[in-house]
Each structure stands twice: as structure tokens, then as C-alpha cells.
Design a protein around this motif. Structure first.
Motif, mmCIF file in Angstrom:
data_model
loop_
_atom_site.group_PDB
_atom_site.id
_atom_site.type_symbol
_atom_site.label_atom_id
_atom_site.label_comp_id
_atom_site.label_asym_id
_atom_site.label_seq_id
_atom_site.Cartn_x
_atom_site.Cartn_y
_atom_site.Cartn_z
ATOM 1 N N GLU A 123 -5.599 3.612 1.688
ATOM 2 C CA GLU A 123 -4.964 4.896 1.186
ATOM 3 C C GLU A 123 -4.198 5.820 2.280
ATOM 4 O O GLU A 123 -3.341 6.543 1.841
ATOM 5 C CB GLU A 123 -6.121 5.524 0.378
ATOM 6 C CG GLU A 123 -6.377 4.832 -1.004
ATOM 7 C CD GLU A 123 -7.494 5.620 -1.766
ATOM 8 O OE1 GLU A 123 -7.040 6.630 -2.263
ATOM 9 O OE2 GLU A 123 -8.694 5.024 -1.621
ATOM 10 N N LYS A 132 -0.697 5.329 3.487
ATOM 11 C CA LYS A 132 0.623 5.400 2.436
ATOM 12 C C LYS A 132 1.738 5.812 3.051
ATOM 13 O O LYS A 132 2.873 5.029 2.917
ATOM 14 C CB LYS A 132 0.131 6.334 1.139
ATOM 15 C CG LYS A 132 1.461 6.103 0.286
ATOM 16 C CD LYS A 132 0.734 6.942 -0.920
ATOM 17 C CE LYS A 132 1.826 6.912 -2.157
ATOM 18 N NZ LYS A 132 1.697 7.746 -3.342
ATOM 19 N N TRP A 187 3.241 1.404 -5.527
ATOM 20 C CA TRP A 187 1.871 1.916 -5.270
ATOM 21 C C TRP A 187 1.009 1.739 -6.211
ATOM 22 O O TRP A 187 1.437 2.199 -7.378
ATOM 23 C CB TRP A 187 1.776 3.343 -4.557
ATOM 24 C CG TRP A 187 0.792 3.630 -3.579
ATOM 25 C CD1 TRP A 187 -0.095 4.422 -4.163
ATOM 26 C CD2 TRP A 187 0.396 3.408 -2.277
ATOM 27 N NE1 TRP A 187 -1.223 4.849 -3.278
ATOM 28 C CE2 TRP A 187 -0.961 4.030 -1.994
ATOM 29 C CE3 TRP A 187 0.981 2.664 -1.421
ATOM 30 C CZ2 TRP A 187 -1.518 3.781 -1.069
ATOM 31 C CZ3 TRP A 187 0.388 2.338 -0.209
ATOM 32 C CH2 TRP A 187 -1.004 3.250 0.138
ATOM 33 N N GLU A 196 -8.763 1.063 -0.247
ATOM 34 C CA GLU A 196 -7.342 0.508 -0.288
ATOM 35 C C GLU A 196 -6.833 0.378 -1.638
ATOM 36 O O GLU A 196 -7.284 0.827 -2.553
ATOM 37 C CB GLU A 196 -7.412 -1.111 0.225
ATOM 38 C CG GLU A 196 -8.012 -1.147 1.723
ATOM 39 C CD GLU A 196 -8.019 -2.674 2.036
ATOM 40 O OE1 GLU A 196 -7.737 -3.092 3.166
ATOM 41 O OE2 GLU A 196 -8.129 -3.478 1.222
ATOM 42 N N LYS A 197 -5.555 0.493 -1.428
ATOM 43 C CA LYS A 197 -4.522 0.285 -2.726
ATOM 44 C C LYS A 197 -3.923 -1.082 -2.867
ATOM 45 O O LYS A 197 -3.546 -1.491 -1.630
ATOM 46 C CB LYS A 197 -3.642 1.641 -2.855
ATOM 47 C CG LYS A 197 -4.207 2.956 -3.109
ATOM 48 C CD LYS A 197 -4.867 3.037 -4.220
ATOM 49 C CE LYS A 197 -5.476 4.489 -4.503
ATOM 50 N NZ LYS A 197 -5.996 4.534 -5.845
#
Length: 117
Positions: free
Chosen positions: A13, A16, A42, A64-65
């Protein structure tokens, strides 16, 4: 015929903006090699699964994404030429990858149904 390269990546994250910056850098090269569109998406609403899921596919870790990305090419030959250039065009070496590339997946796809409004 149009060709699509798709990617699925786990990105911390906190990375980004670094990821977006990296995608912008890469877009200039992808476009030079013939890509006609580049989407970076995203994670917004990506649930965990019991059997399979996006998070499971990338072995998403805490913090995390999941990022879903794709490139549109005029044809497979253009995509293949671009990805082959990664071995010879030194500009690719300047690209930052702010995520664990070992858990990234990608593949090429032949569109079978496309509609736009």
C-alpha cells in the motif's frame, strides 16, 4: 488483430505512488513499441476467496493491494517485439518495480468479445 497482455501484481500500500510512477515510465516505452492503451487498476473491492481469488493468486500479504493491469496491442507481434526488447533496450533497466515481481503473473490474450459505449 488486437492482442492483450494482462498482469496481476501484489503491491505494498505504501508503494502506490511509486507504482504509478513506474507505470508512467513504462507506458512511454510500451507506447513506443506499439501499445495503444495501458490500464493500471488499484484494488478497491477484492474479497478473499475460499477456493480461489485475486488475493490468493498473488499470495497477497498484510499491507498489500492487488493491482490488475493490461496493455492493448495492435497484434501479438507488436507485444512480442516489445517484451523481447526488454533484453536489449537498456531503458527498461531504469524502471523501478516497487513490488515482489516473483508473485506477479502475466499472460497474453486474444480478445473474443469486445464492446465499448
Amino acid at each position: 488483430m488486437t492482442y492483450v497482455t494482462g498482469f496481476l501484481s501484489p503491491v505494498p500500500e505504501g508503494n502506490k505512488q511509486a507504482y504509478i510512477d513506474s507505470a508512467e515510465f513504462a507506458w512511454a516505452l510500451f507506447a513506443e513499441y506499439g501499445a495503444t492503451a495501458h490500464w493500471e487498476c488499484w484494488e478497491e473491492d477484492v474479497p478473499d476467496g475460499e477456493v480461489t481469488s485475486f488475493p490468493m493468486a498473488v499470495k497477497r500479504e498484510a499491507g498489500e493491494k492487488v493491482v490488475l493491469s493490461w496493455l492493448i496491442w495492435p497484434d501479438k507481434a507488436a507485444a512480442d517485439a516489445c517484451f523481447a526488447s526488454m533484453e536489449t533496450d537498456e531503458r527498461w533497466r531504469d524502471m523501478d518495480m516497487p513490488f515482489d515481481g516473483k508473485r506477479m503473473m502475466w499472460g497474453g490474450f486474444d480478445p473474443v468479445f469486445v464492446k465499448t459505449a
